[in-house]
Motif scaffolding. Structure first.
Motif, mmCIF file in Angstrom:
data_model
loop_
_atom_site.group_PDB
_atom_site.id
_atom_site.type_symbol
_atom_site.label_atom_id
_atom_site.label_comp_id
_atom_site.label_asym_id
_atom_site.label_seq_id
_atom_site.Cartn_x
_atom_site.Cartn_y
_atom_site.Cartn_z
ATOM 1 N N VAL A 266 -10.605 28.588 -63.973
ATOM 2 C CA VAL A 266 -10.629 28.094 -62.599
ATOM 3 C C VAL A 266 -9.972 26.719 -62.462
ATOM 4 O O VAL A 266 -9.499 26.349 -61.390
ATOM 5 C CB VAL A 266 -12.083 28.079 -62.076
ATOM 6 N N THR A 267 -9.892 25.963 -63.567
ATOM 7 C CA THR A 267 -9.292 24.622 -63.522
ATOM 8 C C THR A 267 -7.780 24.632 -63.728
ATOM 9 O O THR A 267 -7.147 23.575 -63.706
ATOM 10 C CB THR A 267 -9.933 23.729 -64.596
ATOM 11 N N GLU B 15 -14.963 31.711 -59.584
ATOM 12 C CA GLU B 15 -14.429 31.133 -58.355
ATOM 13 C C GLU B 15 -15.151 29.816 -58.063
ATOM 14 O O GLU B 15 -16.302 29.629 -58.454
ATOM 15 C CB GLU B 15 -14.633 32.091 -57.173
ATOM 16 N N PRO B 16 -14.482 28.892 -57.360
ATOM 17 C CA PRO B 16 -15.160 27.639 -56.992
ATOM 18 C C PRO B 16 -16.397 27.906 -56.144
ATOM 19 O O PRO B 16 -16.350 28.709 -55.209
ATOM 20 C CB PRO B 16 -14.090 26.901 -56.181
ATOM 21 N N CYS C 91 -17.185 20.667 -55.094
ATOM 22 C CA CYS C 91 -17.360 21.521 -56.265
ATOM 23 C C CYS C 91 -16.918 20.770 -57.509
ATOM 24 O O CYS C 91 -15.866 20.122 -57.516
ATOM 25 C CB CYS C 91 -16.535 22.801 -56.110
ATOM 26 N N PHE D 250 -16.317 21.344 -61.779
ATOM 27 C CA PHE D 250 -15.995 22.450 -62.685
ATOM 28 C C PHE D 250 -16.409 22.142 -64.113
ATOM 29 O O PHE D 250 -16.386 20.986 -64.547
ATOM 30 C CB PHE D 250 -14.492 22.731 -62.674
ATOM 31 N N ARG E 53 -8.592 19.633 -52.753
ATOM 32 C CA ARG E 53 -8.401 19.867 -54.184
ATOM 33 C C ARG E 53 -7.960 18.572 -54.864
ATOM 34 O O ARG E 53 -7.078 17.856 -54.371
ATOM 35 C CB ARG E 53 -7.371 20.971 -54.403
#
Length: 395
Positions: A48-49, A355-356, A364, A366, A384
């Motif tokens: 996700v990152t 997913e975030p 959010c 991570f 983001r």
């Protein structure tokens, strides 16, 4: 006419890899369905990152000098994995790379074709402004549902192409032929995180678009396959590209020419067979793989390109290799691919479909994963956040 073309090429992929033999075992399939039926051995899997912004920035970071950053006045990102419906991903990348501020930054979309459109736009800009440099980026993450027919044709990666006058890798010929047809072979509505695919239909459309565009190319430019040292194809999966080559090979070719084209085709799919489908970058990953793996290329050789994007737009064009092009290539690309961390199928499913999870304020954080030199580090108030990662060897 002033020569314009590709001066530098950068490529990056995710730091995790799924072996196709493991996926075949988990799905109850014969491993040869993937290794022979698709000519695929492994897929790059992005956490996700790692997204199209971090991948593209990392690919460009490999090749750009400070002088490039001062002279680039256009950043063009081609993708079908956009992270925002309004703000172009190119704007993030422009900032992350520290490119001078008076530059135009745009995002292009037409399935897997749009990087070719971006290259055309870049060429036109350099014709008008010869001292300029244009950064063209093709960055995508191909995602499909678990257990779906498309699951075996996923992937992640980005190409960075620096377009200039008097390029050191490839000069473009003025012989582009494009075709558009309104079809529904592959599409992803705004409300869906994964695409809808009519697989057999898409395969037929790819091959028919190739056949008809190639026929028009031959008609307009008196083109013959014997003129080419190699032909690069869009690669949803390598076996389809091989079918494409066989589609345009005719009986007039000598046995020696056929052998050369097939040998160079094998060189062109080496990286894609280990990375998978990277949508807009697949054609240009094939070109890079050809350059770095072929033993049968020389300066002046004519290289053909077939670009295809579902929906559908296709294009055939060509270029000539420049004297000394080998000096612009990387000799340890395979080592980078070999260093990716293997995933079990269970870990792949967890990693690829994370997913975030935003809180009520749009924030959010991570977990840290392996990434390239840039990473998506957080989302704050729906914005983001990207950073250069000083130590990107964490798991």
């Amino acid at each position: 006419m002033m020569p314009i073309g590709i001066d530098k090429i950068g490529f990056t992929t995710s730091q995790y890899v799924l072996n196709m033999s493991d996926l075949a075992q988990a799905r109850g399939e014969d491993p040869e369905k993937f290794s022979q039926g698709l000519l695929l051995n492994a897929l790059s899997i992005a956490p996700v990152t790692e997204d199209i912004i971090s991948l593209a920035a990392s690919a460009a970071d490999q090749i750009l000098s400070q002088e490039d950053k001062e002279k680039i006045d256009m950043v063009l990102l081609a993708t079908e994995s956009s992270v925002d419906q309004s703000k172009a991903g190119a704007v993030y990348i422009h900032s992350l790379l520290g490119i001078q501020p008076f530059a135009r930054s745009l995002e292009f979309k037409e399935a897997c074709y749009s990087a070719t459109a971006a290259l055309n736009y870049a060429k036109l800009h350099i014709e008008k402004h010869p001292e300029s440099r244009v950064l063209v980026l093709a960055s995508d993450i191909a995602k499909y549902g678990i257990g779906t027919p498309g699951e075996s044709t996923q992937g992640a990666g980005a190409l960075a192409l620096l377009v200039t006058k008097e390029p050191r890798i490839l000069t473009f010929n003025d012989d582009n032929i494009a075709q558009t047809r309104d079809i529904m072979d592959f599409w992803r509505p705004n409300y869906s995180t994964t695409p809808f695919v009519n697989g057999m239909y898409s395969t037929k459309q790819y091959l028919d678009s190739l056949k008809t565009t190639w026929a028009e190319y031959q008609k307009r430019f008196d083109g013959h396959l014997s003129d080419f040292a190699a032909f690069c194809f869009h690669i949803p999966f390598p076996k389809l590209a091989l079918k494409g080559l066989n589609k345009i090979m005719d009986k007039s070719l000598t046995a020696e020419k056929k052998a050369q084209l097939l040998e160079n085709f094998d060189a062109s799919i080496s990286y894609s067979s280990q990375v998978g489908n990277i949508y807009t970058g697949s054609l240009y990953l094939g070109f890079l793989s050809l350059l770095e793996n072929s033993t049968d290329l020389n300066a002046g050789d004519k290289i053909g390109f077939f670009s295809y994007g579902s929906g559908a737009v296709s294009e055939i064009f060509s270029g000539q290799l420049v004297e000394g092009y080998q000096d612009q290539l990387k000799d340890k690309r395979q080592q980078d691919l070999d260093r990716r961390q293997p995933l079990s199928v269970a870990d792949y499913e967890k990693l690829f479909y994370e997913e975030p999870q935003l809180d009520s304020a749009g924030n959010c954080q991570f977990q840290e994963y392996l990434t390239g030199p840039f990473a998506l580090t957080a989302i704050k108030e729906h914005q983001r956040q990207y950073q250069r990662v000083i130590n990107h060897d964490k798991t």
